[in-house]
Enzyme design. Sequence first.
Site, mmCIF file in Angstrom:
data_model
loop_
_atom_site.group_PDB
_atom_site.id
_atom_site.type_symbol
_atom_site.label_atom_id
_atom_site.label_comp_id
_atom_site.label_asym_id
_atom_site.label_seq_id
_atom_site.Cartn_x
_atom_site.Cartn_y
_atom_site.Cartn_z
ATOM 1 N N GLY A 166 44.505 52.564 54.327
ATOM 2 C CA GLY A 166 45.160 53.054 53.113
ATOM 3 C C GLY A 166 44.436 52.575 51.879
ATOM 4 O O GLY A 166 43.260 52.844 51.696
ATOM 5 N N ILE A 216 47.476 44.060 56.285
ATOM 6 C CA ILE A 216 46.051 43.995 55.933
ATOM 7 C C ILE A 216 45.911 44.181 54.429
ATOM 8 O O ILE A 216 46.328 45.198 53.872
ATOM 9 C CB ILE A 216 45.236 45.065 56.679
ATOM 10 C CG1 ILE A 216 45.338 44.838 58.200
ATOM 11 C CG2 ILE A 216 43.784 45.041 56.234
ATOM 12 C CD1 ILE A 216 44.654 45.899 59.018
ATOM 13 N N ILE A 222 40.741 44.960 49.013
ATOM 14 C CA ILE A 222 39.817 44.231 48.134
ATOM 15 C C ILE A 222 40.344 44.224 46.705
ATOM 16 O O ILE A 222 40.486 43.196 46.070
ATOM 17 C CB ILE A 222 38.412 44.865 48.182
ATOM 18 C CG1 ILE A 222 37.810 44.668 49.581
ATOM 19 C CG2 ILE A 222 37.513 44.237 47.130
ATOM 20 C CD1 ILE A 222 37.519 43.250 49.962
ATOM 21 N N LYS A 224 39.549 52.942 28.693
ATOM 22 C CA LYS A 224 38.225 52.314 28.724
ATOM 23 C C LYS A 224 37.230 53.251 28.050
ATOM 24 O O LYS A 224 37.007 54.373 28.515
ATOM 25 C CB LYS A 224 37.801 52.032 30.171
ATOM 26 C CG LYS A 224 36.385 51.484 30.286
ATOM 27 C CD LYS A 224 35.971 51.350 31.739
ATOM 28 C CE LYS A 224 34.498 50.982 31.842
ATOM 29 N NZ LYS A 224 34.024 50.964 33.239
ATOM 30 N N GLU A 247 29.028 48.670 37.096
ATOM 31 C CA GLU A 247 29.189 49.902 36.319
ATOM 32 C C GLU A 247 30.412 50.705 36.761
ATOM 33 O O GLU A 247 30.485 51.907 36.525
ATOM 34 C CB GLU A 247 27.925 50.748 36.402
ATOM 35 C CG GLU A 247 26.781 50.247 35.502
ATOM 36 C CD GLU A 247 27.028 50.507 34.011
ATOM 37 O OE1 GLU A 247 28.011 51.205 33.694
ATOM 38 O OE2 GLU A 247 26.231 50.022 33.194
ATOM 39 N N THR A 275 43.277 52.246 47.928
ATOM 40 C CA THR A 275 42.825 53.279 46.994
ATOM 41 C C THR A 275 42.037 54.365 47.706
ATOM 42 O O THR A 275 42.254 55.563 47.483
ATOM 43 C CB THR A 275 41.958 52.643 45.893
ATOM 44 O OG1 THR A 275 42.616 51.502 45.364
ATOM 45 C CG2 THR A 275 41.707 53.635 44.767
ATOM 46 N N ALA A 276 41.127 53.977 48.592
ATOM 47 C CA ALA A 276 40.275 54.954 49.279
ATOM 48 C C ALA A 276 41.108 55.875 50.161
ATOM 49 O O ALA A 276 40.949 57.106 50.138
ATOM 50 C CB ALA A 276 39.208 54.242 50.105
ATOM 51 N N ALA A 306 38.239 49.151 37.169
ATOM 52 C CA ALA A 306 37.665 49.910 36.062
ATOM 53 C C ALA A 306 37.064 51.191 36.625
ATOM 54 O O ALA A 306 36.584 51.217 37.758
ATOM 55 C CB ALA A 306 36.615 49.096 35.321
#
Length: 499
Positions: free
Chosen positions: A13, A42, A45, A78, A340, A15-16, A50
Amino acid sequence: MNNPIKKIVIAGGGTAGWMTAALLKKVLQHSVDIELVESEEIGIIGVGEATIPPIQTFNSFLGLNEPEFLRESKATLKLAIRFENWKKIGEQYYHTFGAPGANLGFSPFQHYWLRGLQEGINTSLWDYDLNYLCCETQVFSKFDTPDPLYQVPYAYHLDSGLYGRYLRRLSEAAGVKRIEGKIAHVKLDSSSGNVTSLVMQSGAEISGDLFVDCTGMRGLLIQDALQTGYEDWKHWLPCDRALAVPSERLAQTLPYTRSIARSAGWQWRIPLTHRNGNGLVYSSTHMSDDEAANILLNNLESKPLADPKAIKFRTGRTQQQWNKNVVAVGLSSGFLEPLESTSIHLIQSAVVRLLKLFPHQSITQTQIDAYNQESKIEYETVRDFIILHYYLNERDDTEFWRELQYMDVPERLSNKIQLFRETGSIFSDHLDIFHDSSWLQVMIGQGIMPQDYHPSAKVPSLDQLRATLSQIAAAKRRPLSQLLKHDDFLQQYAGASRG
């Protein structure tokens, strides 16, 4: 023989996983069943807080309401990244999402600016950049004008965990089936080598036709099961560790990310509406974990809200992002440090690429090869842009920075630097997510001053050139007094609460 794709299984799951689920469901709707397997036990990361402007296209296509998205993700706007100490200690520059100057004809704006410097018109490139001016005055408003002179491209600082949960709610409501549990084993077909099912710790089997690996750096499908192989880029990007820690939000929310170079790496500061995101990326060869923790904690601007979280990584990419019937998305496909803010975008582009090449009737090697070729080029162009920051440093205070000045950079990057150094020109590369204005700002910011400019910039007389540059600079400053402070805009537009 046709083997229609009737069911997609997303492993992981975060964000990805939920970006993948949301976009696949939006496009494919009822033609394909989508199941996502994840475990609450689990962790994720969560350093990708950003983003870059294309996330607006992603959100808009999903039909997200921007004010609601800002509230749900505790997001701020941003406009740029401010790089501090990267060229030399005490110096700084901005990489904004804007384009300095204006269209003056055949040649890009920098050629006219470069001629002006040689003629004694001593202005900064960023004097002509509205994004920069908004950063310095900490203001923003949405412009209702087609005039490119007043465009202020923006992205977001967001809580990636909250963004993932927001997309999860929307995806489940749209029909994506979520399965809770840990994957114990990946079952392969003995003849084709394809993944046939995920065997859960509970004993249940989840079968599918196409699998998307969103298991992070573990790469349970793409690496553990399929043994795809990994291309290591540590010789170009030696940082291999990160520490991340949240801290109390500041009274004033900056509309840009801060990237502060330290003795053997760099520190990020990302403002959200409920906290600040902080971290230190560093090379374990040049800095101990204890030293890294001390540097990070001693350079916070507000009280930490947790202990630092340690992250080990290996910069590089999987050798095939699509292998057999598995597509790797997110950190399972590779890792590029968040200098970046590209990690969330690489998720987005991977899923968009999959949809463009979607194997409706059956998976073919032609589709796989096209996908992998584009993925390879995209990763390499991002890699080269990140290398650029390190390679062009002029610091001599530590061995880390001195070594980077003498590394052998990829030929494409070397040629790009040399062309700009000699002529002031920048040529776009296929699939490069960074526009010419981005390369321009970083190369100028890191100290490259071109030796020449295009002859078309000599057409205006000196008086005409001086007047034109002055008019552009004045026009860029004109709206500043009418714009809202960043926090005031967030409050009025999204009702974003502080704290």
